[in-house]
Design an enzyme around this catalytic site. Structure first.
Site: not given
Ligand code: NDP
Ligand code: GDP
Length: 329
Positions: A128, A130, A152
């Site tokens: 990520s 992040e 995270y």
């Molecule tokens: P989501 O939060 O939508 O999905 C997370 C998934 O992980 C869900 O299917 C969840 O299952 C599963 N999960 C959580 N804990 C466990 C566990 N202990 N064992 C098995 N499965 C588990 O994330 P995204 O699809 O948005 O992102 C996918 C990946 O990419 C993540 O690792 C995220 O951190 C990373 N990422 C995402 C970005 C983004 O902008 N979306 C950017 C960069 C990285 P359940 O449905 O049961 O909760």
């Molecule tokens: P992140 O980049 O993975 O933390 O994705 P988020 O969508 O959770 O947050 C993106 C940015 O939006 C961060 O800088 C947050 O501080 C800002 N932000 C401002 N208000 C909010 C809020 O109400 N919810 C979330 N999730 N983010 C917020």
């Protein structure tokens, strides 16, 4: 020859889009699903895309090594995509140890399972932006030093380096995609883009009067999840494993992203937006902007969906969902 993929996090946003992408390519798709008391809802995103019936779900949890080994034995995959994580930054300050266990050590569990059971498998780790956190360079590349700002980010950094380490130590075909924020109508509702498009839809339909946000001056490089899962697959098609930044190269403040959503719904941002200090984070990632030149050159990858088009798609999807009364179930 038909290929088989095993996806952890298949019930999440990226898991759903990646499954759809791989099914279209003719893959057999297996997904690891953790047990919950609401099992009837855990394939909601897969159903939204109309693909739930084409996927085989296996019981497993990223913090249970033996369950991952059983999943590998059952699926016999060519490719494993580790997308599972506690993925919400804000929650990682409330549950730092769980985040470390799942998001960090979970990746090591999956790598150990592969090393023991199927070392020929090609592995993708969902790293990520992040990890850049307090960004050390104005534009981040694969060479930019990391400085994570949340439990995270710290956990993702462990997962990233253990992936690199298993590649270097054991010769695994393990690649890491350093993906910048990517969104879609399937994005979790707690993330800011989806919170905004859901909030705009509620105000438009008379279900809410205001939208409360934290720091709207932070900036993100936002792309569409459908574009980003293509990059994951491309990484595993290369002869050599490697790490790649995946980003659009454009950064936008939360406020401006918000304005786009409000304007699309013909609403006034100033009238409805409330800044709530309780939503500010203990440490902020002020700005992210990625340079995906390596992915462009080596993988031939480029994003196709722009921010405005994506926000439009998300507002429309939220208006449709709320109009149908689905939120009241
Ligand atoms: P989501 O939060 O939508 O999905 C997370 C998934 O992980 C869900 O299917 C969840 O299952 C599963 N999960 C959580 N804990 C466990 C566990 N202990 N064992 C098995 N499965 C588990 O994330 P995204 O699809 O948005 O992102 C996918 C990946 O990419 C993540 O690792 C995220 O951190 C990373 N990422 C995402 C970005 C983004 O902008 N979306 C950017 C960069 C990285 P359940 O449905 O049961 O909760
Ligand atoms: P992140 O980049 O993975 O933390 O994705 P988020 O969508 O959770 O947050 C993106 C940015 O939006 C961060 O800088 C947050 O501080 C800002 N932000 C401002 N208000 C909010 C809020 O109400 N919810 C979330 N999730 N983010 C917020």
């Amino acid at each position: 020859m038909t290929k088989t993929a095993l996806i952890t996090g298949i019930t999440g946003q990226d898991g759903a889009y990646l499954s759809q992408f791989l099914l279209e390519k003719g893959y057999n798709v297996f997904g690891v699903v953790r047990r919950s008391s609401t099992a009837e809802n855990n394939d909601a995103r897969l159903r939204f895309l109309g693909i739930a019936h084409e996927i085989r779900l296996l019981d497993g949890n990223l913090i249970d090594l033996s369950s991952l080994i059983r999943c590998l034995r059952k699926a016999e995959p060519d490719e494993v995509y580790n997308l599972a994580a506690q993925s919400f930054v804000m929650a990682s300050w409330q549950q730092p140890l769980l985040t470390g266990e799942v998001t960090g050590l979970g990746a090591a569990n999956m790598l150990e399972a592969i090393r023991l059971e199927a070392p020929q498998v090609r592995f993708y780790q969902a790293s990520s932006s992040e990890m850049f956190g307090l960004a050390q360079e104005p534009v981040q590349t694969e060479k930019t030093p990391f400085h994570p700002r949340s439990p995270y980010g710290v956990s993702k950094l462990f997962a990233h380096w253990i992936t690199v380490n298993y590649r270097e130590s054991f010769g695994l075909h393990a690649s890491s995609g350093i993906l910048f924020n990517h969104e879609s109508p399937l994005r979790g509702i707690e993330f800011v883009t989806r919170k905004v498009t859901d909030g705009v839809a509620r105000i438009k339909l008379g279900l809410a009067k205001e939208l409360r946000l934290g720091n709207v001056d932070a900036k993100r490089d936002w792309g569409h999840a459908r574009d980003y899962v293509r990059a994951m697959w491309l990484m595993l098609q290369q002869n050599e494993p490697d790490d790649y930044v995946v980003a659009t190269g454009r950064t936008t403040s939360i406020r401006e992203m918000c304005r786009t959503a409000f304007e699309y719904a013909e609403l006034s941002l100033e009238k409805h937006l409330v800044i709530d200090p309780a939503l500010f984070r203990p440490a902020e990632v002020d700005g992210l902007l990625g340079n995906a030149a390596k992915a462009r050159t080596r993988l031939g990858w480029a994003p196709e969906v722009g921010l405005e088009e994506m926000i439009r798609e998300m507002v429309e999807a939220d208006i449709k969902r709320l109009s149908s009364g689905a939120h009241r179930v």
